[in-house]
Design an enzyme around this catalytic site. Structure first.
Site, mmCIF file in Angstrom:
data_model
loop_
_atom_site.group_PDB
_atom_site.id
_atom_site.type_symbol
_atom_site.label_atom_id
_atom_site.label_comp_id
_atom_site.label_asym_id
_atom_site.label_seq_id
_atom_site.Cartn_x
_atom_site.Cartn_y
_atom_site.Cartn_z
ATOM 1 N N LEU A 184 7.812 -0.138 -0.668
ATOM 2 C CA LEU A 184 7.338 -1.296 -0.231
ATOM 3 C C LEU A 184 7.140 -1.296 1.189
ATOM 4 C CD1 LEU A 184 10.037 -3.693 -2.090
ATOM 5 C CD2 LEU A 184 7.698 -2.932 -2.927
ATOM 6 N N ASP A 185 6.081 -2.065 1.639
ATOM 7 C CA ASP A 185 5.834 -2.004 2.870
ATOM 8 C C ASP A 185 6.929 -2.861 3.678
ATOM 9 O OD1 ASP A 185 3.277 -1.408 2.372
ATOM 10 O OD2 ASP A 185 2.180 -3.402 2.294
ATOM 11 N N LYS A 186 7.003 -2.498 5.002
ATOM 12 C CA LYS A 186 7.972 -2.942 5.940
ATOM 13 C C LYS A 186 8.216 -4.370 5.765
ATOM 14 C CE LYS A 186 9.484 -2.959 10.943
ATOM 15 N NZ LYS A 186 9.109 -2.536 12.040
#
Length: 312
Positions: free
Chosen positions: A130-132
């Site tokens: 997942l993106d930050k």
């Protein structure tokens, strides 16, 4: 000895399919490093086997881990001896990478003894990311067999993913499918784009759950797994994710001109649910992460505003 094959088969593909527990990329790395020989000779990953060849596989010794476990907050949604699911908070990177060598999900998992660093120096157990700034369900394998099975399941699109997002504006239809192919942006390498020179198929289904004055809450179901897929598709539709500085429409516009969403501190994207077949037991798993406090608080403000407008 390679058994009789119905059709010529790539060396790396054969290794993956023959029960070695290797992923395709791991098989290629072993071949490139000279750990696999065909009839005594080093070959490339694309070398075609026809059957009857002698294979020599020298398993490389695992590299010692360079990770230092860290005591970081981590909410566990599901756990058994094979897999673990966590509710990743926004702002936390999944695994070490340039610019984020500490404070990642992997460091927290290692501290709790939930994964082992054997066989990987940076990404033990990681099967998707997942993106930050994206919050929500993150699935992690606890041993090599589970990791291989889950990686294949993600690659074969057998894991159903559901996201929630607050977006700028309101899509015309109540539901639809976004099917622009996605690839690396032709000029800005940190971005993905529907105008890539080498795009790949990408599909995202969406449904509008609520409409507000200048924002909408959407349910999103990506049917493929391209990098930044949801964010790119929503931006291309003209309704970028709230707070998305990278894909916000019109030169970085990612926040509404007014209203409570103006101060939102990240992109408002949440991985709400994963549904899958357990890689070892075969049972159906439905893993759900509640909407995080920042998105929940904003939704409450938006709903109050809608009620006030209707009453006035």
């Amino acid at each position: 000895m390679v058994p009789r094959l119905d059709v010529p088969t790539r060396l790396d593909v054969f290794l993956v399919a023959s029960g070695t527990t290797l992923t395709r990329s791991q098989a290629k790395n072993w071949i490139d490093a000279g750990h696999v020989r065909v009839n005594g000779l080093a070959r490339k990953a694309g070398f075609l086997l026809i059957g009857g060849e002698s294979l020599e596989i020298a398993r490389p010794a695992p590299k010692p881990s360079v990770l230092e476990p860290e005591d970081l907050p981590l909410r566990v949604l599901y756990q058994d001896e094979h897999v673990i699911a966590i509710d990743k908070p926004a702002g936390m990177v999944v695994h070490p990478a340039p610019g984020a060598w500490q404070g990642t999900v992997v460091h927290a998992l290692l501290h709790r003894g939930l994964v082992s660093s054997e066989g990987s120096t940076e990404r033990p157990g990681i099967v998707h990311r997942l993106d930050k700034e994206t919050s929500g369900v993150l699935l992690v394998a606890r041993h090599e067999r589970a990791q291989l099975a889950l990686s294949r399941a993600f690659g074969d699109r057998r894991i159903h993913k559901t996201y929630l997002a607050l977006v700028l504006g309101a899509p015309r239809g109540a539901a639809g499918s976004l099917e622009w192919p996605i690839g690396r942006h032709p000029h800005e390498r940190q971005r993905m784009s529907i105008r890539s020179r080498s795009p790949r198929e990408a599909r995202t289904r969406y449904a509008v759950l609520e409409r507000f004055h200048d924002l909408s809450l959407l349910r999103l179901e990506p049917e493929t797994g391209r990098t930044h897929q949801i964010r790119v598709h929503l931006s291309a539709m003209g309704h970028p994710v709230l707070g998305d500085a990278l894909y916000g429409a019109r030169k970085g516009r990612a926040l509404p001109a007014r209203g409570p969403g103006r101060a939102f501190a990240r992109h408002a994207l949440h991985a709400a649910e994963l549904e899958l077949t357990h890689p070892i037991t075969g049972e159906t798993l439905r893993l759900v992460a509640p909407i995080p406090d920042d998105m929940n608080g904003l939704l409450r403000e938006l709903r109050r505003g809608e009620r006030s407008e209707k009453q006035s």
